[in-house]
Design a protein around this motif. Sequence first.
Motif, PDB file in Angstrom:
ATOM      1  N   THR A 244       1.169   4.084  -3.066  1.00 19.67           N
ATOM      2  CA  THR A 244       0.964   5.485  -2.888  1.00 19.67           C
ATOM      3  C   THR A 244       2.022   6.313  -3.444  1.00 19.67           C
ATOM      4  O   THR A 244       2.046   7.264  -4.083  1.00 19.67           O
TER       5      THR A 244
ATOM      6  N   PHE B 187      -6.448   5.654  -7.620  1.00 22.91           N
ATOM      7  CA  PHE B 187      -5.515   6.215  -8.049  1.00 22.91           C
ATOM      8  C   PHE B 187      -5.297   5.700  -9.800  1.00 22.91           C
ATOM      9  O   PHE B 187      -4.776   6.726 -10.601  1.00 22.91           O
TER      10      PHE B 187
ATOM     11  N   GLN C 231       0.822  -1.290  -0.171  1.00 24.01           N
ATOM     12  CA  GLN C 231      -0.085  -0.051  -0.009  1.00 24.01           C
ATOM     13  C   GLN C 231       0.848   1.289  -0.037  1.00 24.01           C
ATOM     14  O   GLN C 231       0.571   2.148  -0.622  1.00 24.01           O
TER      15      GLN C 231
ATOM     16  N   GLU D  33      -0.479   7.679   5.960  1.00 24.99           N
ATOM     17  CA  GLU D  33      -0.057   6.235   6.294  1.00 24.99           C
ATOM     18  C   GLU D  33       1.009   6.080   7.121  1.00 24.99           C
ATOM     19  O   GLU D  33       1.099   4.814   7.618  1.00 24.99           O
TER      20      GLU D  33
ATOM     21  N   PHE E 271      -7.384   2.248  -2.799  1.00 24.89           N
ATOM     22  CA  PHE E 271      -6.568   3.083  -3.210  1.00 24.89           C
ATOM     23  C   PHE E 271      -5.940   2.756  -4.773  1.00 24.89           C
ATOM     24  O   PHE E 271      -6.027   3.668  -5.766  1.00 24.89           O
TER      25      PHE E 271
ATOM     26  N   THR F 295      -2.181  12.849  -3.546  1.00 23.01           N
ATOM     27  CA  THR F 295      -1.450  11.397  -3.130  1.00 23.01           C
ATOM     28  C   THR F 295      -0.654  11.712  -1.848  1.00 23.01           C
ATOM     29  O   THR F 295      -0.325  11.000  -1.231  1.00 23.01           O
TER      30      THR F 295
ATOM     31  N   ILE G  23      -2.065  11.416   1.468  1.00 25.33           N
ATOM     32  CA  ILE G  23      -2.407   9.934   1.612  1.00 25.33           C
ATOM     33  C   ILE G  23      -1.002   9.293   2.385  1.00 25.33           C
ATOM     34  O   ILE G  23      -1.357   8.788   3.600  1.00 25.33           O
ATOM     35  N   LEU G  24       0.106   9.603   1.884  1.00 26.57           N
ATOM     36  CA  LEU G  24       1.515   9.165   2.393  1.00 26.57           C
ATOM     37  C   LEU G  24       1.696   9.614   3.841  1.00 26.57           C
ATOM     38  O   LEU G  24       2.206   8.858   4.724  1.00 26.57           O
TER      39      LEU G  24
ATOM     40  N   HIS H  89       2.486   8.925  -6.174  1.00 30.70           N
ATOM     41  CA  HIS H  89       2.718  10.278  -5.742  1.00 30.70           C
ATOM     42  C   HIS H  89       3.805  10.417  -6.647  1.00 30.70           C
ATOM     43  O   HIS H  89       3.872  11.834  -7.189  1.00 30.70           O
TER      44      HIS H  89
END
Lengths: 515, 365
Positions: free
Chosen positions: A15, A496, A11, A76, A492, A69, A72-73, A19
């Motif tokens: 991402t 994406f 995951q 995470e 995701f 994106t 999201i990192l 990104h």
Amino acid sequence: MESLITLSRLQFALTAIYHWLFVPLTLGLGFIIAFMETKYYRTGDEFWKRTTKFWMKLFAINFAVGVATGIILEFEFGTNWSNYSWFVGDIFGAPLAIEGIFAFFMESTFFAVMYFGWEKVSRKAHLVSTWLTAFGTNLSAVWILVANSWMQYPAGMAFNPDTARNEMVSFVDVALSPVAINKFLHTVTNAYVLASIVVIAVSAWFLLKNREHELARKSIRIATIFGGLSLVAVMLTGHTSSTNVAKLQPMKLAAMEGLYEGQKGAPLVAVGMLNPSKKPMEQAGQEQDPYLFSLSMPKMLSLLATNSTDGFVPGINDIIRGGYEFTDIKGNTYIEPSFEQKKAQGTLAVNALKEYQLAKKSGNDSLMAQTRKTLDENFKYFGYHYIEKAEDLVPPVGITFYAFHIMVALGMFFVLLFVLYYIYGRKNKLEDTPWLLKLGIISVPLVYICSQAGWMVAEVGRQPWTIQDLLPVNAAVSGVAASNVATTFIIFAVLFTATLVIELRIMFTQIKKGA
Amino acid sequence: MELLSFLQHYWWAVVSLLGALLVFLLFVQGLQSLLLFSAKTTADKDLVCQYAGHKWEITFTTLVTFGGAAFASFPLFYSTSFGGAYWAWIVLLLLFVIQAISFEFRNAAGNIVGPRLFEIFLFLNGALGTFVLGVAVGTLFSGGAFVMEKTAITDIGNPAISYWANAWNGLDALANPFNLLLGLVVFFAARTLGLLYAISKPDNGEIGNICRRKLLFSALPFVLLFVAFVVWLFLRTGYRANAAGQFEAVDYAYLLAMVENPWILALLLLGVVAVLAGLIMQILGKMEDKNFYIVGAGVVLAVWAILMSAGFSGNAYYISTIDPQMSLDLANSSSSLFTLKVMAVVSLAVPFVLAYIAWAWRKMR
């Protein structure tokens, strides 16, 4: 547990890969736009305004997805790597907060002025906003790369047994570590090369279609110089990267080369195919060749890694076995311990931490001092406690090896590309050279592959560590059920991919519309 | 107050201020909530998207910085809440990610799926995103079903220092009426601010009339629900660590925090007065171009005060409903003294950042 780790890694990788499809273009295009607008500011020529606005539109489309994106990192780190977030939050958090306060506000505020403000602010204020947007995007890259570098080379910190985490003791050592500076330069200059190739390709397409001649020719000129100079910087910092890796992450270097048995004057594989059944630590007499075939340049790996043609480069098995002389980045020379010794020290450190905390609860000061001493002496290998067997220490050799070689080969190809564009551009012969224009267009997927490959070397090559030698992935992952991560991974992936498809279509339409 | 404790409070105040600014900037989301049912014509939708689309990045960046500052100053909260209440944060994340792509994609040439999907995304972000954010922030008072034990890191079989004690992983926050109430407050606050923002714009055409008509239906629930929330908050029992470090239940903990720090109470009252003043002026049809800023300032002050009361006076700002002894307060969850000091130096740049944002805001009006 295994599936949780794999899914969490997948995951995060998903991402990060997405990104990095959007970010490098904005990093480089920001400056290219700023150069163009500076031309407009100086000459007042409407041509440059039109050209600036054309590239700015592409910048804006990418920028939004990069932002999406990126957040999201950030999330995470917490949702999927919660142990990691605590273990290093004291160090990692500060760069992240600085990034938010300085860089993100700078880029988002001035982006709005740059994109919507042509009629609302003076020409000068607009130009300054465009430059500040470019600086802001690049400044964002500084801090996240500082954080990433720290994970590869944890500097400027000390472990605090009272809080069971690493704590910062020197901000300068964290922010200005040689790894951080080099990584920043290597990454952003790579992004400039990528953006330049995109500009060249779009312009080449216009020339092939017999459209937008002036915009295309002048854009190619700017991109060729900007990208060509950046490529020189990429190669120089790439070399420093490899010497850093040799000193800090020798296992990564060994995987990059598929080197199982180390040697003095080690050769560098130019072209090769790995033997997929090769395993680390094969029994004596049953060792398989690591390559199905390979073409090597003698002594070049030693030169690359140690700056000496006769330097010793340890292989995967050497690193597991230990017993060779090793010089670290601070210049200390010592005999490298074996995996078993490191694991024993790691276990000593972890047990000392456990006993320290019990001693603290019962108020036993002398036991606290004693266990703290043991912890400090063995902390260097803290993370080895969590590594079950020697093979777990070896990153996926295939991905690391091929990613590294693809990256280097493509880098060499881009040198040729920029030289050709420079020569034909100077002679004003680009329009008459359709093969070169087509070569520019097919370089776009290649430069994205090259850039992603670089990250794969850096990140896959450091497995199993989230923080080198201190925290492996199995001790960093959140305590959630794997099924949750599987579900979010699918969400995701769909989101994406759909975004990418829509975005590409919009980009192509914008390009077709022209300036 | 020793330096470490001072910096912990300083950073809690900074994080709270970022949270308060975020709620104010949710006016962007409030505008977006007009998209599906209120703004009917394409021209109206375009205008709403133009208003929101020129400002969304500031809101988004504030959200990111709010998260980043929380991570930097209170990493144990980040680790415990994000890793445990997994789904609450993922849902919130998704509701915001769909916003980031929508403005640029909606009307772009070559958009193969058409504008409608992105209008739905923007609406969901505006209506549900604000609500879920409120629910998530509600857990700073109502707590969560987490287990947190730092020593677990020495357990090779299961080194995760925290986990959620039920399979809902944070979605259980939606079952708590107190959180739901705060979710509604945030939604109506955002919507009220969004309407006021549109009203404040010159040449707002039909959208201006729609917003004036709808204002009372947002402002009234906002004020009433807010009052209900504050009353409920003041009646709540919190937890505070005693001298031995044991958490003990304290009745009226949040009211006490305000009484013990009267300046926080003053901020709250000032905020409420500003909100009411701005709303009354608007209902009387006066100073239409300024009421957004008056109510906005009030929202910032009130939210700032409320968020600070979660952590000040020793209140545990993240209560473990499984075992209160595992709760997080400012003292046991912050970054080290050194890191807080470094960041305090960094934070001196914040006024400079605010200054150029204000410059850009004025220029772009």
